[in-house]
Design a protein around this motif. Structure first.
Motif, PDB file in Angstrom:
ATOM      1  N   ILE A   1       0.842  -1.209   0.000  1.00 37.39           N
ATOM      2  CA  ILE A   1       0.000   0.000   0.000  1.00 37.39           C
ATOM      3  C   ILE A   1       0.872   1.252   0.000  1.00 37.39           C
ATOM      4  O   ILE A   1       0.627   2.205  -0.765  1.00 37.39           O
ATOM      5  N   ALA A   2       1.890   1.238   0.846  1.00 35.76           N
ATOM      6  CA  ALA A   2       2.800   2.392   0.898  1.00 35.76           C
ATOM      7  C   ALA A   2       3.487   2.602  -0.450  1.00 35.76           C
ATOM      8  O   ALA A   2       3.630   3.743  -0.928  1.00 35.76           O
ATOM      9  N   SER A   3       3.908   1.494  -1.055  1.00 37.29           N
ATOM     10  CA  SER A   3       4.580   1.576  -2.353  1.00 37.29           C
ATOM     11  C   SER A   3       3.638   2.096  -3.435  1.00 37.29           C
ATOM     12  O   SER A   3       4.016   2.942  -4.265  1.00 37.29           O
ATOM     13  N   GLU A   4       2.389   1.603  -3.415  1.00 33.19           N
ATOM     14  CA  GLU A   4       1.420   2.042  -4.419  1.00 33.19           C
ATOM     15  C   GLU A   4       1.011   3.497  -4.203  1.00 33.19           C
ATOM     16  O   GLU A   4       0.783   4.237  -5.175  1.00 33.19           O
ATOM     17  N   LYS A   5       0.935   3.926  -2.968  1.00 31.49           N
ATOM     18  CA  LYS A   5       0.624   5.332  -2.686  1.00 31.49           C
ATOM     19  C   LYS A   5       1.742   6.240  -3.190  1.00 31.49           C
ATOM     20  O   LYS A   5       1.488   7.337  -3.727  1.00 31.49           O
ATOM     21  N   GLU A   6       2.955   5.764  -3.010  1.00 32.32           N
ATOM     22  CA  GLU A   6       4.099   6.531  -3.516  1.00 32.32           C
ATOM     23  C   GLU A   6       4.026   6.617  -5.042  1.00 32.32           C
ATOM     24  O   GLU A   6       4.299   7.671  -5.636  1.00 32.32           O
ATOM     25  N   ASN A   7       3.660   5.490  -5.653  1.00 31.22           N
ATOM     26  CA  ASN A   7       3.529   5.491  -7.108  1.00 31.22           C
ATOM     27  C   ASN A   7       2.423   6.436  -7.567  1.00 31.22           C
ATOM     28  O   ASN A   7       2.572   7.144  -8.582  1.00 31.22           O
ATOM     29  N   ILE A   8       1.317   6.470  -6.812  1.00 26.60           N
ATOM     30  CA  ILE A   8       0.216   7.379  -7.167  1.00 26.60           C
ATOM     31  C   ILE A   8       0.685   8.827  -7.108  1.00 26.60           C
ATOM     32  O   ILE A   8       0.348   9.653  -7.982  1.00 26.60           O
TER      33      ILE A   8
ATOM     34  N   GLU B   1      -4.536   2.095  -7.411  1.00 21.63           N
ATOM     35  CA  GLU B   1      -5.738   2.222  -6.565  1.00 21.63           C
ATOM     36  C   GLU B   1      -6.419   0.860  -6.388  1.00 21.63           C
ATOM     37  O   GLU B   1      -6.903   0.533  -5.294  1.00 21.63           O
ATOM     38  N   LYS B   2      -6.449   0.045  -7.461  1.00 22.28           N
ATOM     39  CA  LYS B   2      -7.033  -1.292  -7.360  1.00 22.28           C
ATOM     40  C   LYS B   2      -6.210  -2.174  -6.419  1.00 22.28           C
ATOM     41  O   LYS B   2      -6.769  -2.929  -5.606  1.00 22.28           O
ATOM     42  N   LYS B   3      -4.889  -2.084  -6.556  1.00 22.38           N
ATOM     43  CA  LYS B   3      -4.013  -2.873  -5.680  1.00 22.38           C
ATOM     44  C   LYS B   3      -4.190  -2.473  -4.224  1.00 22.38           C
ATOM     45  O   LYS B   3      -4.209  -3.322  -3.328  1.00 22.38           O
ATOM     46  N   ILE B   4      -4.333  -1.184  -3.983  1.00 25.36           N
ATOM     47  CA  ILE B   4      -4.554  -0.705  -2.611  1.00 25.36           C
ATOM     48  C   ILE B   4      -5.893  -1.222  -2.093  1.00 25.36           C
ATOM     49  O   ILE B   4      -6.008  -1.654  -0.929  1.00 25.36           O
ATOM     50  N   GLY B   5      -6.910  -1.222  -2.956  1.00 26.27           N
ATOM     51  CA  GLY B   5      -8.222  -1.722  -2.548  1.00 26.27           C
ATOM     52  C   GLY B   5      -8.184  -3.199  -2.180  1.00 26.27           C
ATOM     53  O   GLY B   5      -8.757  -3.609  -1.158  1.00 26.27           O
ATOM     54  N   ARG B   6      -7.470  -3.984  -3.012  1.00 30.34           N
ATOM     55  CA  ARG B   6      -7.354  -5.416  -2.713  1.00 30.34           C
ATOM     56  C   ARG B   6      -6.565  -5.646  -1.428  1.00 30.34           C
ATOM     57  O   ARG B   6      -6.921  -6.500  -0.611  1.00 30.34           O
TER      58      ARG B   6
ATOM     59  N   GLU C   1       0.232  12.637 -24.813  1.00 30.84           N
ATOM     60  CA  GLU C   1      -1.032  11.947 -24.521  1.00 30.84           C
ATOM     61  C   GLU C   1      -0.779  10.489 -24.110  1.00 30.84           C
ATOM     62  O   GLU C   1      -1.479   9.954 -23.246  1.00 30.84           O
ATOM     63  N   LYS C   2       0.209   9.848 -24.733  1.00 30.47           N
ATOM     64  CA  LYS C   2       0.590   8.492 -24.328  1.00 30.47           C
ATOM     65  C   LYS C   2       1.083   8.483 -22.884  1.00 30.47           C
ATOM     66  O   LYS C   2       0.719   7.603 -22.098  1.00 30.47           O
ATOM     67  N   ARG C   3       1.906   9.474 -22.559  1.00 32.53           N
ATOM     68  CA  ARG C   3       2.424   9.573 -21.183  1.00 32.53           C
ATOM     69  C   ARG C   3       1.269   9.813 -20.206  1.00 32.53           C
ATOM     70  O   ARG C   3       1.255   9.278 -19.094  1.00 32.53           O
ATOM     71  N   LYS C   4       0.293  10.598 -20.664  1.00 36.41           N
ATOM     72  CA  LYS C   4      -0.857  10.881 -19.804  1.00 36.41           C
ATOM     73  C   LYS C   4      -1.654   9.609 -19.538  1.00 36.41           C
ATOM     74  O   LYS C   4      -2.035   9.320 -18.398  1.00 36.41           O
ATOM     75  N   ARG C   5      -1.937   8.836 -20.602  1.00 32.30           N
ATOM     76  CA  ARG C   5      -2.699   7.598 -20.437  1.00 32.30           C
ATOM     77  C   ARG C   5      -1.939   6.598 -19.563  1.00 32.30           C
ATOM     78  O   ARG C   5      -2.525   5.898 -18.728  1.00 32.30           O
ATOM     79  N   LYS C   6      -0.640   6.547 -19.790  1.00 28.02           N
ATOM     80  CA  LYS C   6       0.180   5.643 -18.994  1.00 28.02           C
ATOM     81  C   LYS C   6       0.119   5.999 -17.511  1.00 28.02           C
ATOM     82  O   LYS C   6      -0.006   5.123 -16.640  1.00 28.02           O
ATOM     83  N   ALA C   7       0.194   7.296 -17.205  1.00 27.68           N
ATOM     84  CA  ALA C   7       0.114   7.750 -15.814  1.00 27.68           C
ATOM     85  C   ALA C   7      -1.256   7.446 -15.229  1.00 27.68           C
ATOM     86  O   ALA C   7      -1.388   7.002 -14.083  1.00 27.68           O
ATOM     87  N   GLN C   8      -2.313   7.706 -16.032  1.00 27.96           N
ATOM     88  CA  GLN C   8      -3.675   7.434 -15.559  1.00 27.96           C
ATOM     89  C   GLN C   8      -3.873   5.941 -15.279  1.00 27.96           C
ATOM     90  O   GLN C   8      -4.461   5.567 -14.256  1.00 27.96           O
ATOM     91  N   ASN C   9      -3.373   5.098 -16.208  1.00 28.82           N
ATOM     92  CA  ASN C   9      -3.502   3.654 -16.018  1.00 28.82           C
ATOM     93  C   ASN C   9      -2.723   3.182 -14.792  1.00 28.82           C
ATOM     94  O   ASN C   9      -3.189   2.309 -14.043  1.00 28.82           O
ATOM     95  N   SER C  10      -1.561   3.758 -14.597  1.00 32.41           N
ATOM     96  CA  SER C  10      -0.742   3.378 -13.440  1.00 32.41           C
ATOM     97  C   SER C  10      -1.430   3.772 -12.145  1.00 32.41           C
ATOM     98  O   SER C  10      -1.431   3.012 -11.171  1.00 32.41           O
ATOM     99  N   ILE C  11      -2.042   4.943 -12.123  1.00 30.80           N
ATOM    100  CA  ILE C  11      -2.771   5.393 -10.924  1.00 30.80           C
ATOM    101  C   ILE C  11      -3.960   4.468 -10.654  1.00 30.80           C
ATOM    102  O   ILE C  11      -4.195   4.048  -9.510  1.00 30.80           O
ATOM    103  N   GLU C  12      -4.696   4.163 -11.719  1.00 33.03           N
ATOM    104  CA  GLU C  12      -5.865   3.284 -11.574  1.00 33.03           C
ATOM    105  C   GLU C  12      -5.452   1.905 -11.062  1.00 33.03           C
ATOM    106  O   GLU C  12      -6.116   1.336 -10.169  1.00 33.03           O
TER     107      GLU C  12
END
Length: 298
Positions: free
Chosen positions: A185-192, A247-252, A233-244
């Protein structure tokens, strides 16, 4: 052959304990052989299985000789038995094994020559050997019974210990799982945080580059700017996908932590119950182990 049981044995039977070791009693007795009542010796075999005891008795008497036991109405006789523990000479053995409540009673008469039987008055050395032979047979049968009982209780104890070990391992696994989930969770929050910064930077750059694009006429410069915007725009989608994904990993991970947090107390309660069962079973097993030890000392 009919056995005439001693009064002493009959009196003792009602006082035998249910689980505690019982005494092995060797007594003078007699058997009906033909029309004669001949002297013999009887021995009690507590808790033994009739069929197993009978099979072993026949095997022992037939060992070392070609003679076979003749059996009729549970009455046995063997002529020319070779029992080195009693005599170097062949002897005739008349015997009968009977059930009586929770014990077996084996009565046997040993004939060294025609109408000459080993008795207390015929000679102490031979009589003592007969007593020892009968007692040892009964003891070995009783040891087998007690060992089976002790082994069964030991297996119950080991099964409970395995269950406790499994519960302890499960608790340890859940605790490690919580630690790993918190770390993830800490790692994923840092990534977010990193990806959010990237998203903000890229979004601002897209707005800026889009504004510049509108002022450019068709040509190489405009085409280059369009390619820059596509990359952004590719970088934007990549960042959005990584955040999403984070967030799923944190939820699990949160869900797994909640599950483990609820399961650990239940695990601990079960452990306490199993520990109590182990303590009780240890006491039971020890009783049977002590019983076996005492029987071996007979």
């Amino acid at each position: 052959m009919k056995i005439k049981f001693t009064l002493a044995i009959l009196i003792l039977i009602p006082f035998f304990g249910i689980n505690a070791q019982k005494p092995i009693i060797v007594s003078d007795d007699s058997l009906q052989v033909g029309n004669s009542l001949v002297p013999g010796i009887s021995v009690t075999i507590p808790e033994a299985d009739y069929d197993k005891a009978l099979k072993t008795w026949i095997r022992d008497l037939q060992s070392g000789t070609k003679s076979k036991i003749n059996t009729e109405n549970n009455e046995m006789q063997i002529l020319g038995a070779k029992i080195k523990d009693i005599s170097k000479n062949a002897i005739n053995v008349y015997s009968r094994l009977e059930r009586l409540d929770s014990i077996l009673i084996l009565c046997a008469s040993f004939e060294t020559s025609k109408d000459q039987y080993i008795t207390r008055t015929s000679g102490e050395p031979e009589f003592s050997k007969v007593q020892d032979f009968m007692k040892e047979f009964a003891k070995n049968q009783y040891i087998e019974v007690a060992k089976g009982q002790a082994d069964a209780e030991e297996k119950k104890l080991k099964d409970l210990q395995k269950e406790l070990s499994s519960l302890e391992n499960e608790k340890s696994r859940m605790q490690k799982g919580i630690q790993n989930d918190n770390s993830n969770i800490a790692s994923e929050k840092e990534n977010i945080t990193i990806q959010t910064n990237e998203l903000n930077t890229v979004s601002a750059a897209i707005i800026e580059q889009t504004g510049l694009l509108s002022s450019l006429e068709e040509g190489p410069a405009r085409k280059e700017k369009e390619e820059q915007i596509k990359e952004l725009e590719k970088r934007k989608r990549k960042a959005q996908n990584s955040i999403e994904l984070s967030e799923k990993k944190i939820g699990r991970a949160d869900s797994d932590i909640d599950q483990a947090t609820g399961d650990i107390p239940r695990n601990e309660r079960i452990q306490e119950k199993v520990k109590e069962q182990i303590m009780a079973q240890e006491a039971i097993y020890q009783q049977y182990a002590d019983k076996l030890k005492k029987i071996k000392s007979y």
